[in-house]
Design a protein around this motif. Sequence first.
Motif, PDB file in Angstrom:
ATOM      1  N   THR A  44      49.972  71.643  96.260  1.00  0.00           N
ATOM      2  CA  THR A  44      51.312  71.926  96.778  1.00  0.00           C
ATOM      3  C   THR A  44      51.920  70.658  97.349  1.00  0.00           C
ATOM      4  O   THR A  44      51.208  69.676  97.618  1.00  0.00           O
ATOM      5  N   ASP A  45      53.221  70.681  97.539  1.00  0.00           N
ATOM      6  CA  ASP A  45      53.883  69.533  98.169  1.00  0.00           C
ATOM      7  C   ASP A  45      53.294  69.272  99.551  1.00  0.00           C
ATOM      8  O   ASP A  45      53.146  68.119  99.957  1.00  0.00           O
TER       9      ASP A  45
ATOM     10  N   ARG B 194      51.695  65.840 100.756  1.00  0.00           N
ATOM     11  CA  ARG B 194      52.212  65.178 101.957  1.00  0.00           C
ATOM     12  C   ARG B 194      51.078  64.812 102.897  1.00  0.00           C
ATOM     13  O   ARG B 194      51.031  63.703 103.452  1.00  0.00           O
TER      14      ARG B 194
END
Length: 166
Positions: A15-16, A20
């Motif tokens: 996932t983003d 991150r």
Amino acid sequence: MADGTTGGENLLFLTDEQLRKGIEAMFFAYRGFTADPDRILADMSYGRAHHRALHFINRSRGTTVNNLLAVLGVTKQSLNRVLRTLIEDGLVESRVGREDRRERHLYLTAEGAELERQLSEAQRARMRAAYRAAGPQAVAGFRQVLEAMMDDSIRSHYTALKDGRP
């Protein structure tokens, strides 16, 4: 795990938020990785560019200025400023090429080699501790991730150094 997940996260579909976290971990790890050498260099009014030059001159003794430019990916003006300081301070020696007198080959002096050793030892100690804590599989995976992030032109320089070529 048999289903290809690690800790419930399928590594093929990050996932983003997971990405991150990885980006931030890299930023903070780099900060830690450079902290000890930065403290040593600050006393000498040197910066990371000086450290990188010393490192790669040590790794490829006799490297040319042009090769160092390619490896570091900096401008000629920037590298000349760094090399001028290192040469004036007696840490690097520039020799005229035997086959091509236009080339300048770079070598660390005894003082330069000692400074490079201090800087690298600080980083080796940090890497050694992190590698021991993470374990051999994580170390191999970490190296694979780093190599996969390199652009092709950068990877060729890395591979040459890894293979013992200048």
